[in-house]
Each structure stands twice: as C-alpha cells, then as structure tokens.
Enzyme design. Structure first.
Site, PDB file in Angstrom:
ATOM      1  CG  HIS A 160      35.321  34.115  39.178  1.00  0.00           C
ATOM      2  ND1 HIS A 160      34.803  33.016  39.798  1.00  0.00           N
ATOM      3  CD2 HIS A 160      36.637  34.128  39.467  1.00  0.00           C
ATOM      4  CE1 HIS A 160      35.774  32.384  40.445  1.00  0.00           C
ATOM      5  NE2 HIS A 160      36.900  33.038  40.252  1.00  0.00           N
ATOM      6  CE  LYS A 215      37.785  24.814  43.534  1.00  0.00           C
ATOM      7  NZ  LYS A 215      38.683  25.720  44.247  1.00  0.00           N
ATOM      8  CG  HIS A 219      32.288  33.071  42.652  1.00  0.00           C
ATOM      9  ND1 HIS A 219      32.725  34.344  42.901  1.00  0.00           N
ATOM     10  CD2 HIS A 219      33.340  32.251  42.882  1.00  0.00           C
ATOM     11  CE1 HIS A 219      33.974  34.302  43.273  1.00  0.00           C
ATOM     12  NE2 HIS A 219      34.392  33.050  43.259  1.00  0.00           N
TER      13      HIS A 219
HETATM   14  N1  ARG Z   1      41.578  31.772  39.845  1.00  0.00           N
HETATM   15  C1  ARG Z   1      41.762  32.715  40.905  1.00  0.00           C
HETATM   16  C2  ARG Z   1      40.536  32.789  41.790  1.00  0.00           C
HETATM   17  O1  ARG Z   1      39.459  32.428  41.368  1.00  0.00           O
HETATM   18  C3  ARG Z   1      42.075  34.090  40.398  1.00  0.00           C
HETATM   19  C4  ARG Z   1      43.347  34.210  39.610  1.00  0.00           C
HETATM   20  C5  ARG Z   1      43.985  35.514  39.810  1.00  0.00           C
HETATM   21  N2  ARG Z   1      45.114  35.745  38.960  1.00  0.00           N
HETATM   22  C6  ARG Z   1      46.384  35.500  39.235  1.00  0.00           C
HETATM   23  N3  ARG Z   1      47.299  35.836  38.352  1.00  0.00           N
HETATM   24  N4  ARG Z   1      46.721  34.932  40.355  1.00  0.00           N
HETATM   25  O2  ARG Z   1      40.629  33.221  42.925  1.00  0.00           O
END
Ligand code: ARG
Length: 563
Positions: A130, A124, A127
């Site tokens: 991030h 994905k 963005h």
């Molecule tokens: N991959 C997730 C997202 O894009 C964020 C991860 C956050 N970290 C965690 N330990 N849950 O929303």
C-alpha cells in the site's frame, strides 16, 4: 525563455513544420561535443526532395546565429550549440524568479485526471505494498497539479466485504475495548486473526459471520453502526500515517460508497445482453479477448469487487468528467483491471480507453530482520520507525551540531523510504536493503538531501557579497553541465507523466545532485578572489537548491537545511 522553444522557433522560420512538431523532433545529443540540441532532418527529405544530409547542411548555413555559439550539421542532424552565457542567464534567472513555481506549466489546463492510490483495507494493516501505491500515486498527483491539470486524489478503501461479518462476530466475542481505543488497527487485526484460528476449530463461526454480513447488507442499524465504528477508527489510523508521509486525498469514497450505485450498472449490462449465467453466477464473457469471464454477481446475487469497480468508474466519469482515470494498484491485479476496462468498453463507454492501470512490483527485504510484530506482513509503521531510528543513529554519531535532530531524522528517514520506492521503474520488484537505502552515497534519498543541505550551508556562509552577477563568468564544463541539468526540470516532469513513471523524475533529481557535487568538488564558490565570479556562482548554487527542493517535493520528500 526556454532554449528549446527558441531553437524550434528558429527552425520553424525555415521549414514547413509546425513549431510544436519541431519541438517534439528536437533531440538532446548524447555528448556535449555534439551540441546542446539536435534537429534530425529525415522527416523533411520527402517534401523537400533532397537527402537529409543535404538539408541539414543547407539549414545550418541559413540560420540566424544570434544567441548561439555555433550551428553546424553532422550528417542528417543540425546541431545547435547554445551561447553559454545567455543560456545560463536565462535558465538561472527563470529559476530564481519562478521560485517554488519553477517546473510548472499549463499543459493540463481544463483537463481533469482522477488518480486513485493507496486504497488500504479497513481493519487490516496498511502494508508495504500500500505504501508503494501511495508513493507512486502521490507523485503522479503532484506532477499533474504542477502541469495545470485538475487532479482528484481518490482513496478507494476496502471498506466492504465478507470480512466485516467475521470482524463483527469477533468483536462481539473477544474485543478489548481499551486496546481498541488505544490502537484500533492492532486490536481489530488481533481479533480478526483470532477469528480465523477459532473458526478452524469451530466452523459454525463462519455461519455466524455470514449472518452478520447479511444483516449489514440488509441495513441493520446496529451492525451498520459497528461497521461505521471500525471504518472511522481505521481511517483515523490511516490519516495519522498519511500525515507523516505528507499525503492527501480529495476523496475517501471506498468500496462501500458504491453500495447503492451498482444496480444501474448491472441493469445496463443486462439490457445490453452482456450478462450471462455461468456456474450460477452472472458474468460477462471475455473469451474473445483471451480473458476469463468477469464475474459481476455471485450465485447468491451479491455484488463483488469487480461490480464495485464498474460502478466506481462510471461514478468518476459522471462526477469529474475525467480526461484520464488512473489506478495505482499492484501488478497482480492487472487482469482484474483489464477485465473491468473491457466490460466498460463493451457496455459502450468510449471513455473506457481513458482508464489506465498503473501497476507496480513486489516489495522484498534484503535482510529479513525488519522487526515485524505480526509475522510475515511488514507493516508500514514498523518500516518507517526503523528507518527513522536508523537515521537518528547516524545523525547522533556525527559530531555536527544539529537542532531538532528528531525532526531531521524523520524527514530523512521517511524520505529515504519513499525515494527507494520511486527510484526504479515501478514494474520492477523492490528490495529493501537498509544499508543501501540510508547511505549518504549512491542513488539514495539521503544522498540528494545531503547535496541540498551542503548547498544551503554555502548560501548561509555567504555574507556581505560585494560582487556583481555576471553570467558570462560561468564558463567551466561543470558549471554548464549543471545549468543544463537545471534547465531540464519541466521536460522531465512531462516525460514522467507521459510514461506514468515517477522514477524518471527521481532519477532526474539524482542527476541534478550529482552534477552539483561534481561542480562543487571541482570549483570553489566562496574561496575566490574574483568577487563577481563569487556572486555569480552563488546564484547557481541558489538555483540548484530551488530545483532540488521542487523536485523532491513532487515525489513527496521534504528537504532539511542541515544534516
Ligand atoms: N483495497 C485493495 C487492496 O488492498 C486495492 C484497491 C484497488 N483499487 C480498485 N479500484 N480496485 O488490494
């Protein structure tokens, strides 16, 4: 020597308080007429059985005034006026001796901090949210290291979940291998979007995707190889972006890494009688804490996002024995982390209190004209490309002779974006307004970068300096304000870490740049008859460059010599 320490030491000789405690109590007065440091005497009133005003008056008369212009009381405060000459000399010499190391300390020695940031999702797009996480996390990571902590940068990539079933199904149907080799994320996104469009017309596709995900979970070699391919291709893309940003990680242990580490955690919750059945799922009830239940296993027994976070927290504690474990993730996930941390606590992990969610606001655009290729998601690549292109335009318009214009535009353009993320309190929503972000005036990255480049050009023009450095020559208000700003670097890093708020450091760097500009607009550096003053002011300029450079580096920006 650190002036604040000197003041604290002096006070400690006269009152019954630890020097460290005194240091915490010392304040910086709001106006320079009130001195450079102030010590409030309220705390002493009880033990000394006198009014704070009286204590302040007596103390101010008692102190040895060496190294100070004067020490006097104002109500319940003792105000210290540093002897400007020695304060200036100490500060500038310290900066120039320590160089790139200036601002460092060892307060974190022996302590490990896990900092999780960025954490994009495989296949994905990366963005703008991030990027927000990446900028904040990277700044915290750098600051921890600078203060002597062992920092572990972790990228908790979203590399597992039902979307991989969809992706595998889409891959078998529509992938264009050539496009995949060229730009993996674009192609994976294309087929992922197509899957959703097609599945609306033909719901049986969803069943196919579920079956693929099941075979992936069951360890089918062929599907696993595909999953790995997607992961590797995406990671390569992400790493390209991190390189542009100058960001690094010590661990890329993403969600999938915890596949074989969840059973123990679930078993533990079961043993402690924390798991209950609710609507078919296995959950930990949290109504006593005013939270919805934390789902640990879905109806079909499959783990979910929270299960992986429980396993990840345990893994980090066991592996790194952290003093603090930080999660830089958008504020919409605040409840998720509150639930996870509470479950960890209920399971008897006293270290759950050391887990901290560092949230941040949403990213909005002032003019929606940012050229996105894919509708509403603003992609990082587009954002950076646009910033660099616009910066290059500005550089090209100016008549200055600049070598490697592209390289300069890249540093300024990328830096402007990072700076904009980090200049306000992180919980605030961010508005991207190109005119503002790229302006050379106002509180922007380019403004600070320009102050640096200007200072460097002064240093370059200074040839054949004959004068002798004599710090007592720096007597003007602007010079002293600048020196005071330079002196506050370490303190500002420590406050930023304490509040987990990089904007404190960003604002500090802005203040230094502003003080420098005020100084430079009011006084000449090179056009002076007094050769000694010239040599001394050059030291001040050199020290300013060093502090701006060190400060920008911590928040993730690279300086340029000319712009
Ligand atoms: N991959 C997730 C997202 O894009 C964020 C991860 C956050 N970290 C965690 N330990 N849950 O929303």
């Amino acid at each position: 020597m650190d002036y604040k320490k000197k003041v604290a030491k002096l006070i400690s000789l006269e009152v019954e308080l630890e020097q460290e405690k005194i240091e915490q109590l010392i304040e910086i007065p709001p106006r320079s007429e009130m001195g450079d440091f102030a010590f409030p005497c309220f705390q002493l009133a009880k033990t000394m059985k006198k009014s704070p005003n009286m204590i302040a008056k007596e103390l101010s008369e008692k102190f040895n005034k060496e190294g100070f212009e004067k020490i006097e009381n104002l109500g319940p405060y003792v105000n210290f006026f540093a002897d400007k000459g020695s304060f200036t000399e100490n500060t500038i010499e310290k900066i120039l001796t320590e160089g790139d190391n200036y601002g460092a300390s060892n307060v974190g020695e022996g302590k490990t901090v896990c900092v999780e940031y960025s954490s994009p999702n495989i296949a994905k797009p990366f963005h703008v949210g991030h990027l927000f996480s990446t900028a904040i996390g990277n700044a915290l990571y750098n600051m921890y290291k600078k203060q002597g902590y062992t920092a572990v940068g972790i990228n908790h990539m979203g590399d597992w979940g039902t979307q991989f079933g969809k992706l595998i199904s889409a891959y078998h149907r529509w992938v264009d291998q050539e496009a995949l080799e060229k730009n993996a994320i674009d192609e994976l996104l294309r087929i992922y979007v197509k899957f959703h469009d097609e599945a609306e017309k033909d719901p049986s596709l969803e069943d196919e995707a579920r079956a693929y995900f099941k075979s992936l979970e069951d360890g089918d070699k062929e599907t696993e190889a595909l999953w790995k391919k997607f992961r590797d291709l995406s990671l390569k893309e992400f790493e390209r972006v991190y390189k542009i940003l100058g960001v690094e990680f010590d661990s890329y242990a993403g969600e999938a890494f915890y596949n074989d580490k969840m059973d123990v955690v679930v078993q533990e919750l079961r043993d402690k009688k924390l798991l209950v059945k609710s609507n078919g799922a296995q959950v930990v009830m949290l109504e006593d804490y005013n939270m919805p239940p934390c789902i640990v296993l879905k109806g079909d027994g499959a783990s979910i996002y929270a299960t992986r976070d429980l396993a990840a927290a345990n893994y980090r504690k066991n592996t790194y024995n952290f003093y603090k474990s930080i999660y830089v993730v958008g504020s919409p996930q605040a409840l998720h982390f509150k639930q996870v941390f509470k479950v960890l606590e209920l399971a008897g992990n006293e270290w759950a209190k050391d887990c901290v969610h560092v949230g941040f606001g949403l990213v909005k655009f002032a003019d929606r004209k940012l050229s996105t290729r894919k509708g509403e998601v603003v992609l990082l690549d587009d954002l950076i490309r646009e910033s660099v292109d616009k910066t290059l335009e500005v550089i090209n318009e100016s008549k200055k002779e600049i070598e490697n214009k592209e390289d300069v535009a890249k540093k300024i353009g990328v830096g402007a974006v990072i700076f904009n993320y980090l200049k306000n309190s992180r919980e605030k929503d961010i508005i991207f307004d190109w005119k503002e972000i790229l302006s050379f005036e106002g509180e922007t990255g380019p403004y600070v970068q320009y102050a640096y480049a200007r200072a460097r050009s002064i240093l370059r023009s200074a040839v054949d300096i004959q004068g002798r450095v004599n710090y007592s020559k720096l007597t003007t208000k602007e010079e002293f304000e600048l020196v005071k700003a330079l002196e506050g670097f370490n303190k500002n890093i420590l406050i930023a870490l304490d509040k987990l708020e990089p904007s404190i450091l960003t604002r500090y760097v802005i203040e230094v740049a502003k003080s420098f500009n005020k100084f430079y607009n009011a006084h000449s550096v090179l056009n002076l008859d007094d050769e000694d003053l010239k040599a001394t002011r050059l030291k001040l300029v050199e020290a300013t460059c060093q502090v701006i450079k060190n400060g920008l580096k911590l928040i993730g920006l690279e300086v340029v010599e000319r712009m």
